[in-house]
Design a protein around this motif. Structure first.
Motif, PDB file in Angstrom:
ATOM      1  N   SER A 249       1.049  -1.191   0.044  1.00  0.00           N
ATOM      2  CA  SER A 249       0.296   0.026  -0.075  1.00  0.00           C
ATOM      3  C   SER A 249       0.850   1.438   0.169  1.00  0.00           C
ATOM      4  CB  SER A 249      -0.962   0.060   1.166  1.00  0.00           C
ATOM      5  OG  SER A 249      -0.353  -0.072   2.437  1.00  0.00           O
TER       6      SER A 249
ATOM      7  N   ASN B 143       2.780   1.256  -3.946  1.00  0.00           N
ATOM      8  CA  ASN B 143       1.965   0.683  -5.228  1.00  0.00           C
ATOM      9  C   ASN B 143       2.631  -0.484  -5.669  1.00  0.00           C
ATOM     10  OD1 ASN B 143       0.048   1.148  -6.912  1.00  0.00           O
ATOM     11  ND2 ASN B 143       1.595   2.561  -8.517  1.00  0.00           N
TER      12      ASN B 143
ATOM     13  N   SER C 245       2.303  -5.039  -5.882  1.00  0.00           N
ATOM     14  CA  SER C 245       1.457  -6.223  -6.164  1.00  0.00           C
ATOM     15  C   SER C 245       2.029  -7.065  -5.151  1.00  0.00           C
ATOM     16  CB  SER C 245       1.225  -6.692  -7.554  1.00  0.00           C
ATOM     17  OG  SER C 245       2.605  -7.195  -7.984  1.00  0.00           O
TER      18      SER C 245
ATOM     19  N   LEU D 110      -8.415  -6.753  -1.119  1.00  0.00           N
ATOM     20  CA  LEU D 110      -9.013  -6.188  -2.326  1.00  0.00           C
ATOM     21  C   LEU D 110      -9.855  -4.972  -2.210  1.00  0.00           C
ATOM     22  CD1 LEU D 110      -9.604  -9.598  -4.183  1.00  0.00           C
ATOM     23  CD2 LEU D 110      -7.691  -8.123  -4.383  1.00  0.00           C
ATOM     24  N   GLU D 111     -10.659  -5.088  -0.953  1.00  0.00           N
ATOM     25  CA  GLU D 111     -11.325  -3.968  -0.834  1.00  0.00           C
ATOM     26  C   GLU D 111     -10.662  -2.699  -0.400  1.00  0.00           C
ATOM     27  OE1 GLU D 111     -14.002  -5.688   2.427  1.00  0.00           O
ATOM     28  OE2 GLU D 111     -15.033  -6.799   0.992  1.00  0.00           O
ATOM     29  N   ARG D 112      -9.613  -2.939  -0.180  1.00  0.00           N
ATOM     30  CA  ARG D 112      -8.656  -1.777   0.143  1.00  0.00           C
ATOM     31  C   ARG D 112      -7.952  -1.148  -1.046  1.00  0.00           C
ATOM     32  NH1 ARG D 112      -5.531  -3.938   5.190  1.00  0.00           N
ATOM     33  NH2 ARG D 112      -3.808  -2.417   4.470  1.00  0.00           N
ATOM     34  N   ASP D 113      -8.363  -1.683  -2.240  1.00  0.00           N
ATOM     35  CA  ASP D 113      -7.661  -1.563  -3.367  1.00  0.00           C
ATOM     36  C   ASP D 113      -6.145  -1.881  -3.615  1.00  0.00           C
ATOM     37  OD1 ASP D 113      -9.812  -0.580  -4.699  1.00  0.00           O
ATOM     38  OD2 ASP D 113      -9.634   1.559  -3.938  1.00  0.00           O
TER      39      ASP D 113
ATOM     40  N   ASP E  36      -3.596  -4.516  -4.788  1.00  0.00           N
ATOM     41  CA  ASP E  36      -3.331  -5.447  -5.955  1.00  0.00           C
ATOM     42  C   ASP E  36      -2.819  -6.720  -5.463  1.00  0.00           C
ATOM     43  OD1 ASP E  36      -2.802  -6.796  -8.068  1.00  0.00           O
ATOM     44  OD2 ASP E  36      -1.458  -5.509  -9.282  1.00  0.00           O
TER      45      ASP E  36
END
Length: 309
Positions: free
Chosen positions: A29, A32, A34, A80-83, A85
């Motif tokens: 987070s 950025n 994955s 995933l809900e926190r965006d 990857d």
């Protein structure tokens, strides 16, 4: 500067609390990046069931894999809900460390993250054979995670070796500090260096009556302090954050980590085989067992895993 853009997390199939996955998500987070949650499974009973046909055994094996995939899919939903990857992968393999390392190499991952097991009664870390193999043979950095959080303005402790002036050791020291700087920039953390130096050899003091142990000790200490300060200056680390103490690395590193309340200890592993590997691994094992924070193990530049083609 090191950059963690692809993180591979080894999932613990025995636990619903995945500290390694949470740590990787935190890193991702801020960077950025994955994350891939990876699970290597194997059950000999499915391979040994002679009364079943090959097709039946395959169907059972796929059933177990799909069951675990569904479990992982549920596990990563909150991330995933926190965006973040995040994806997952399940592999059937009878040697977990091999499947982990090969997947990491093939996927060109930047960081391998794994949780540690703590013995409930002894409150000591159980160092598994998989941990041991990953530290020795994974070509990418390995982050062993404990429960301690990584707050902003925390401290990162780099264990450096200045006893030797050869290029390999100096290069590895530099890589350790560069990894620390990359992480520190994301968490606004403070970087510290630690180095242990050997005390006076007892046999010298016994065999040479005129031997001045105090002078010898002070000379060794000053030499190590000068080298650590030189290293700190080269990388813009505050010399007030340099800790040079007499003793073995596995004793000095945990002592300083506790004193400064470090969130992360970074050290180098050479990944040798045979007797020297036992010594290298022994230091890492003692350190991760004795510290109450995460451990990041770095390989030298150009290190090639024995599992690479």
């Amino acid at each position: 500067m090191m950059d963690y853009k692809k993180l591979l997390v080894v999932v613990d199939p025995t636990s619903d609390v995945q500290s390694a996955l949470a740590r990787a998500a935190e890193l991702a987070s801020r960077n950025n990046a994955s994350v891939t949650a990876f699970l290597s499974i194997f059950d000999l009973s499915y391979e040994m069931t002679s009364i079943l046909s090959n097709q039946e055994r395959e169907a059972m094996r796929l059933g177990v894999i799909n069951q675990r995939k569904a479990w992982l899919a549920d596990m990563i939903k909150p991330y995933l809900e926190r965006d973040i990857d995040m994806k997952y992968e399940v592999v059937w393999h009878n040697r977990p460390f091999e499947s982990i390392i090969k997947f990491a190499i093939d996927g060109k991952f930047d960081l391998l993250v794994k949780g540690t097991h703590e013995h409930d009664k002894l409150k000591a870390v159980i160092f598994t054979p998989t941990d041991w193999h990953l530290l020795r043979k994974a070509p990418l950095p390995v982050l062993l995670v404990k429960e301690k959080s990584w707050p902003l303005n925390g401290k990162i402790l780099c264990a450096v070796n200045v006893a030797s002036e050869d290029e390999d050791h100096q290069s590895l020291n530099g890589r350790i500090i560069e990894h620390a700087q990359a992480i520190a920039s994301k968490f606004n953390a403070e970087i510290h260096l630690v180095n242990g130096y050997p005390g006076t050899p007892v046999n010298l003091a016994i065999e040479l009556p005129d031997f001045d142990a105090h002078t010898y000790n002070e000379t060794i200490r000053m030499q190590h302090e000068q080298r650590v300060n030189y290293l700190a200056n080269n990388y813009g680390v505050d010399c007030n954050n340099c800790h040079v103490k007499e003793g073995l690395p596995e004793d000095v590193i945990p002592e300083v980590a506790e004193k400064i309340d470090a969130e992360l200890v970074i050290l180098g592993t050479v990944g040798r085989t045979g007797f020297s590997a036992a010594l290298i691994g022994n230091t890492a094992e003692h350190v991760i067992d004795a510290i109450n924070c995460d451990l990041l193990a770095i390989k030298p530049d150009g290190y090639k895993s024995p599992l690479e083609d």
